[in-house]
Every structure is written in structure tokens, then in C-alpha cells.
Design a protein around this motif. Structure first.
Motif, short mmCIF file in Angstrom:
data_model
loop_
_atom_site.label_atom_id
_atom_site.label_comp_id
_atom_site.label_asym_id
_atom_site.label_seq_id
_atom_site.Cartn_x
_atom_site.Cartn_y
_atom_site.Cartn_z
N MET A 83 0.83 -1.21 0.00
CA MET A 83 0.00 0.00 0.00
C MET A 83 0.87 1.26 0.00
N HIS A 84 2.11 1.13 0.48
CA HIS A 84 3.05 2.25 0.46
C HIS A 84 4.00 2.15 -0.74
N GLU A 85 3.60 1.35 -1.74
CA GLU A 85 4.34 1.17 -2.99
C GLU A 85 5.73 0.59 -2.78
N GLY A 86 5.85 -0.27 -1.77
CA GLY A 86 7.13 -0.91 -1.48
C GLY A 86 7.09 -2.40 -1.74
N THR A 87 8.20 -3.05 -1.43
CA THR A 87 8.31 -4.50 -1.57
C THR A 87 8.96 -5.07 -0.32
N ILE A 88 8.71 -6.36 -0.10
CA ILE A 88 9.36 -7.08 0.99
C ILE A 88 9.84 -8.41 0.44
N SER A 89 11.02 -8.82 0.87
CA SER A 89 11.55 -10.13 0.46
C SER A 89 12.21 -10.77 1.67
N VAL A 90 12.44 -12.08 1.55
CA VAL A 90 13.06 -12.82 2.65
C VAL A 90 14.16 -13.71 2.12
N LYS A 91 15.23 -13.82 2.89
CA LYS A 91 16.30 -14.78 2.65
C LYS A 91 16.54 -15.46 3.98
N SER A 92 16.60 -16.78 3.95
CA SER A 92 16.75 -17.50 5.20
C SER A 92 17.42 -18.84 4.97
N GLU A 93 18.05 -19.32 6.03
CA GLU A 93 18.66 -20.64 6.00
C GLU A 93 18.41 -21.27 7.37
N LEU A 94 17.97 -22.53 7.36
CA LEU A 94 17.68 -23.21 8.62
C LEU A 94 18.89 -23.19 9.54
N ASP A 95 18.62 -22.90 10.81
CA ASP A 95 19.63 -22.85 11.87
C ASP A 95 20.69 -21.77 11.68
N LYS A 96 20.50 -20.88 10.72
CA LYS A 96 21.47 -19.79 10.51
C LYS A 96 20.83 -18.41 10.60
N GLY A 97 19.53 -18.33 10.35
CA GLY A 97 18.86 -17.05 10.51
C GLY A 97 18.07 -16.60 9.30
N THR A 98 17.48 -15.43 9.46
CA THR A 98 16.57 -14.87 8.47
C THR A 98 16.82 -13.39 8.30
N THR A 99 16.69 -12.91 7.07
CA THR A 99 16.76 -11.49 6.78
C THR A 99 15.56 -11.08 5.94
N PHE A 100 14.81 -10.12 6.45
CA PHE A 100 13.73 -9.50 5.68
C PHE A 100 14.27 -8.18 5.15
N THR A 101 14.02 -7.92 3.86
CA THR A 101 14.43 -6.67 3.24
C THR A 101 13.20 -5.95 2.73
#
Length: 107
Positions: A83-101
Motif C-alpha cells: 500500500m506504500h508502494e514498497g516490496t518485501i523479500s526474505v532470505k533465510s537458512e535453517l539454523d542460521k537465521g533470516t533477513t527480511f528486506t
């Protein structure tokens, strides 16, 4: 937007082990604000990453880790960002963590 930050940070806390690390970074890339929220928690499987923004979806590890949550949080987060004309993505690996951008236009 406060719901976006609250949900993503709360998820990072919930799925990161005691004494884990959570990093929040804001930077400008051309005419976009880039916000990353990273943790070194339990991670999300590659299969689950394709579905986490769907309503009511809960990854298997999330179901085992906690009894609370409706599976709506990330779908609402994605809708608010769009709704704010943006995007979200995720990169993750089991037991190593997650990054949302999150990328949002600066206006």
C-alpha cells in the motif's frame, strides 16, 4: 507502518535463541529506503519461504516453537508495504537465521 516494524521485530525475537543477535539496518539506495531486519535464529526452510506471506500460513518450525499466532502477521505486513508502494523479500537458512528486506520509495 508501525505494525510492520512491530511484527517483523517481534518475529525475530520469537524465533531467535537466547543470546542471539538481531540487526536492523536502514540505508538509502537511490530513491529508495532499504530496511533490513536480520537475526541468527532458527531460520525458515526454502519451501516455507515461498509461502510465508500467504494468509494463515505457518511454517512447521514456527508451529513447534510457539502456540500463539494466527499466521496473518506477515500477510498483513506485505499488504501494508504494498500500500506504500514498497516490496518485501526474505532470505533465510535453517539454523542460521533470516533477513527480511523492505524497499520503500522516498517521497
Amino acid at each position: 507502518m508501525s505494525h510492520v516494524w512491530t511484527n517483523l521485530i517481534h518475529n525475530s525475537i520469537k524465533f531467535t535463541r537466547h543470546r542471539g543477535k538481531i540487526t536492523i539496518r536502514l540505508q538509502q539506495i537511490d530513491d529508495l529506503a532499504s530496511i533490513t531486519i536480520s537475526d541468527n535464529g532458527i531460520g525458515i526452510s526454502e519451501t516455507d519461504q515461498f509461502h510465508i506471506f500467504e494468509r494463515f500460513y505457518k511454517a512447521d518450525l514456527a508451529r513447534e516453537r510457539t502456540k500463539s499466532g494466527s499466521g496473518l502477521g506477515l500477510s498483513i505486513v506485505k499488504k501494508i508495504i504494498e500500500m506504500h508502494e514498497g516490496t518485501i523479500s526474505v532470505k533465510s537458512e535453517l539454523d542460521k537465521g533470516t533477513t527480511f528486506t523492505i524497499l520503500l520509495p522516498i517521497s
